[in-house]
Design a protein around this motif. Structure first.
Motif, short mmCIF file in Angstrom:
data_model
loop_
_atom_site.label_atom_id
_atom_site.label_comp_id
_atom_site.label_asym_id
_atom_site.label_seq_id
_atom_site.Cartn_x
_atom_site.Cartn_y
_atom_site.Cartn_z
N LEU A 163 28.97 39.43 31.27
CA LEU A 163 27.73 39.97 31.82
C LEU A 163 27.90 40.11 33.32
CD1 LEU A 163 24.66 40.64 31.15
CD2 LEU A 163 24.21 38.36 32.01
N LYS A 164 27.64 41.31 33.83
CA LYS A 164 27.85 41.55 35.27
C LYS A 164 26.54 41.94 35.92
CE LYS A 164 32.21 43.61 33.92
NZ LYS A 164 32.83 44.90 33.65
N VAL A 165 26.38 41.54 37.17
CA VAL A 165 25.21 41.98 37.95
C VAL A 165 25.69 42.56 39.27
CG1 VAL A 165 24.84 39.72 39.06
CG2 VAL A 165 22.93 41.30 38.83
N ILE A 166 25.01 43.60 39.71
CA ILE A 166 25.30 44.18 41.02
C ILE A 166 23.97 44.59 41.65
CG2 ILE A 166 25.75 46.50 40.05
CD1 ILE A 166 27.92 46.79 42.26
N ALA A 167 23.79 44.24 42.92
CA ALA A 167 22.58 44.65 43.66
C ALA A 167 23.03 45.58 44.78
CB ALA A 167 21.87 43.43 44.23
N ILE A 168 22.33 46.72 44.89
CA ILE A 168 22.66 47.68 45.95
C ILE A 168 21.41 48.02 46.75
CG2 ILE A 168 24.67 48.73 44.82
CD1 ILE A 168 22.81 50.96 43.82
N ASP A 169 21.60 48.41 48.01
CA ASP A 169 20.45 48.81 48.83
C ASP A 169 20.28 50.32 48.78
OD1 ASP A 169 22.31 49.97 50.53
OD2 ASP A 169 22.08 48.49 52.14
N ILE A 221 25.10 44.65 47.90
CA ILE A 221 24.51 43.47 48.55
C ILE A 221 25.00 42.18 47.86
CG2 ILE A 221 22.30 42.31 49.05
CD1 ILE A 221 22.75 44.98 50.51
N TYR A 222 25.19 42.29 46.54
CA TYR A 222 25.54 41.09 45.76
C TYR A 222 26.21 41.52 44.47
CZ TYR A 222 24.94 36.64 43.24
OH TYR A 222 25.16 35.48 42.54
N GLU A 223 27.24 40.79 44.05
CA GLU A 223 27.74 41.00 42.68
C GLU A 223 28.31 39.69 42.14
OE1 GLU A 223 30.95 43.84 42.18
OE2 GLU A 223 31.31 43.84 44.34
N ASP A 224 28.20 39.54 40.85
CA ASP A 224 28.68 38.31 40.20
C ASP A 224 28.80 38.59 38.70
OD1 ASP A 224 29.55 35.73 39.89
OD2 ASP A 224 27.79 34.80 40.83
N ASN A 225 29.37 37.64 37.98
CA ASN A 225 29.49 37.81 36.53
C ASN A 225 29.51 36.47 35.82
OD1 ASN A 225 32.44 36.97 35.75
ND2 ASN A 225 32.61 38.13 37.67
N VAL A 226 29.21 36.53 34.53
CA VAL A 226 29.35 35.36 33.65
C VAL A 226 30.37 35.76 32.59
CG1 VAL A 226 28.20 34.04 31.83
CG2 VAL A 226 27.05 34.41 34.02
N HIS A 227 31.36 34.90 32.40
CA HIS A 227 32.43 35.16 31.43
C HIS A 227 32.09 34.41 30.15
CE1 HIS A 227 36.46 34.98 29.63
NE2 HIS A 227 36.72 36.07 30.34
N PHE A 228 31.84 35.15 29.07
CA PHE A 228 31.33 34.52 27.85
C PHE A 228 32.22 33.39 27.34
CE2 PHE A 228 29.51 38.97 27.14
CZ PHE A 228 28.25 38.62 27.60
N ASP A 229 33.53 33.64 27.20
CA ASP A 229 34.42 32.62 26.61
C ASP A 229 34.50 31.38 27.50
OD1 ASP A 229 34.86 34.78 24.97
OD2 ASP A 229 37.01 34.92 25.33
N GLN A 266 35.95 34.73 21.33
CA GLN A 266 37.20 35.17 21.95
C GLN A 266 36.99 36.61 22.38
OE1 GLN A 266 40.03 34.03 18.71
NE2 GLN A 266 41.18 33.16 20.39
N GLY A 267 37.09 36.83 23.70
CA GLY A 267 36.77 38.15 24.22
C GLY A 267 35.29 38.47 24.04
N GLY A 268 34.45 37.42 23.98
CA GLY A 268 33.01 37.62 23.83
C GLY A 268 32.56 37.94 22.42
N VAL A 269 33.51 37.87 21.45
CA VAL A 269 33.16 38.25 20.07
C VAL A 269 33.68 37.22 19.07
CG1 VAL A 269 33.29 40.69 20.73
CG2 VAL A 269 35.23 39.65 19.55
N TRP A 301 24.11 36.02 24.75
CA TRP A 301 23.73 37.04 25.74
C TRP A 301 22.52 36.59 26.55
CZ3 TRP A 301 23.98 41.34 21.47
CH2 TRP A 301 25.34 41.71 21.26
N VAL A 302 21.53 35.96 25.88
CA VAL A 302 20.32 35.51 26.58
C VAL A 302 20.68 34.38 27.55
CG1 VAL A 302 17.94 34.70 26.33
CG2 VAL A 302 18.98 36.07 24.50
N LYS A 303 21.53 33.47 27.08
CA LYS A 303 21.92 32.32 27.92
C LYS A 303 22.73 32.80 29.13
CE LYS A 303 23.25 27.52 27.29
NZ LYS A 303 23.78 26.49 26.38
N ALA A 304 23.55 33.85 28.91
CA ALA A 304 24.33 34.41 30.03
C ALA A 304 23.40 35.00 31.09
CB ALA A 304 25.29 35.48 29.50
N LEU A 305 22.29 35.62 30.65
CA LEU A 305 21.32 36.16 31.60
C LEU A 305 20.67 35.03 32.39
CD1 LEU A 305 19.66 38.52 32.76
CD2 LEU A 305 18.04 38.19 30.89
#
Length: 419
Positions: A1-7, A13-21, A30-33, A49-53
């Motif tokens: 799950l990836k997030v990106i914030a732009i102006d 402005i910001y980016e980050d991710n959560v790696h499921f495995d 494995q590989g999120g599946v 997916w909800v917990k990753a959010l």
């Protein structure tokens, strides 16, 4: 799950991710599946997916991200995956307590806990039944933009209905992964957008409404469970109060319809009419903006996410980078530099030598094996000289992409031919 914030200048402005495995090991993916024992069924846990959010928003909060400045948010989800909301879930979604992470409030909301996703290929019988019900594969493609595919949502719903009618009966809403993610932010069931909805074998792509014949062939009462589809750029409403209270989002923050990952690529690349984009990955994907599509048995026509009056075409080629890497290893000692030099040392057109290289069964077209032809159009069994082999591979791959794009209605303009 990836997030990106732009102006407003599109600066990141910001980016980050959560790696499921790695970050959510308790779900054992494995590989999120999860690949099931039949090797055909492939799913992902909805709660993961909800917990990753929850996790990614907490990371943003602890880094000091200012949520109150966010004016609008939207997103993209993997195409073809589906989420099944249990009866009564709308209330839990609407009234989630801001004291709790969202996954705690929603843990009893799903009638199917493991969502079928795009990698699933367990619905061959449902695909045959759907094509038969509407008068054949080409007729289905003419209605929905694609012949029946095992990963497409209509066939996945048909499988759930036939195997677990009780589970289907308990389901009050079916979301795509994209509209599911939008629902989490909206605090209500978000509609499916036209573009992602075109990857279901259920939407009439010309009229932008559900096909009654396709719905009836998959499961009873399905239209009510899907809701009305909407244009991909629709503003769905303000963000749920949950996010104002827990993270400090402005109550005025707007949720814009989420779409599928492929349509989002077309929008993100800012493609316009006549443009083609090619993603060179393990599988090569070709997508293009198209005015007058001709749906075929190979490839997909989807509604365009940017302009609801036009379309996008999508073609997937399985023998992509792994095939190129094998020829690089065989003919260029494993070096891309040597590969490039060999390619440059040969002339465009390769003196009439041409090859089609399929180590594994190809999607477009359905073929396997190495097929070489010389300038007299005779099939050549032995290898070409190394530099000829390299050019034959590259030119063959790109010619195939152009030929199949033209079959879907792509036209090379006079300007392109002169160039």
């Amino acid at each position: 799950l990836k997030v990106i914030a732009i102006d407003e200048q599109l600066r990141v402005i910001y980016e980050d991710n959560v790696h499921f495995d790695k970050d959510l090991p308790e779900f054992k993916t494995q590989g999120g599946v999860c690949i099931h024992s039949d090797r055909l069924t492939v799913t992902s846990p909805v709660l993961m997916w909800v917990k990753a959010l929850d996790m990614i928003l907490e990371k943003m909060k602890s880094s000091g991200f200012n949520f109150s400045q966010v004016r609008a948010l939207s997103g993209a989800g993997q195409q073809h995956g589906s989420v099944y909301w249990k009866k009564g879930s709308i209330q839990m979604l609407k009234n989630a307590s801001s004291e709790l992470p969202l996954h705690e409030s929603l843990k009893a909301c799903f009638s199917v806990s493991n969502s079928p996703i795009w990698m699933d290929s367990s619905t061959a019988s449902q695909c045959s039944a759907l094509e038969k019900a509407v008068g054949g594969a080409q007729h289905l493609a003419s209605i929905t933009g694609s012949r029946a595919y095992e990963r497409f949502t209509g066939n996945q719903i048909a499988k759930i209905y036939s195997q677990n009618p009780e589970v289907y009966k308990q389901t009050e809403r079916i979301s795509l992964v994209s509209s599911f993610a939008a629902s989490l932010f909206l605090g209500a069931y978000a509609p499916i957008d036209y573009s992602d909805g075109s990857g279901m074998n259920l939407l009439q792509i010309w009229e932008k409404v559900w096909s009654v014949a396709c719905l009836d062939a998959c499961a009873p009462g399905l239209e009510e469970k899907l809701g009305c589809p909407v244009p991909s750029h629709s503003v769905l409403g303000p963000i749920s109060p949950y996010y104002n209270q827990r993270y400090g989002f402005s109550p005025d923050c707007k949720i814009v319809a989420f779409t599928g990952d492929n349509p989002a690529s077309l929008a993100g690349m800012r493609l316009q009419e006549g443009d083609i984009a090619i993603s060179l990955g393990t599988s090569d994907t070709l997508f293009l903006w198209i005015q007058e599509p001709t749906p075929a048995l190979e490839g997909h026509i989807l509604c365009n996410p940017v302009d609801s009056q036009t379309y996008m075409a999508l073609l997937c080629f399985k023998n992509g980078s792994l095939m190129r890497e094998r020829i690089r290893d065989d003919c260029a000692s494993g070096s891309w530099d040597e590969f490039s030099k060999a390619l440059s040392s040969t002339v465009a057109g390769n003196n009439g030598n041409l090859g089609f290289y399929f180590d594994v069964m190809e999607i477009t077209p359905e073929a396997v094996g190495i097929h070489r032809f010389n300038r007299d159009n005779q099939k050549v069994v032995s290898d070409f000289p190394k530099e000829v082999e390299i050019r034959a591979l590259i030119e063959g791959q790109f010619m195939a992409k152009r030929i199949h794009a033209e079959k879907l209605g792509y036209k090379v303009s006079k300007y392109d031919e002169k160039a």
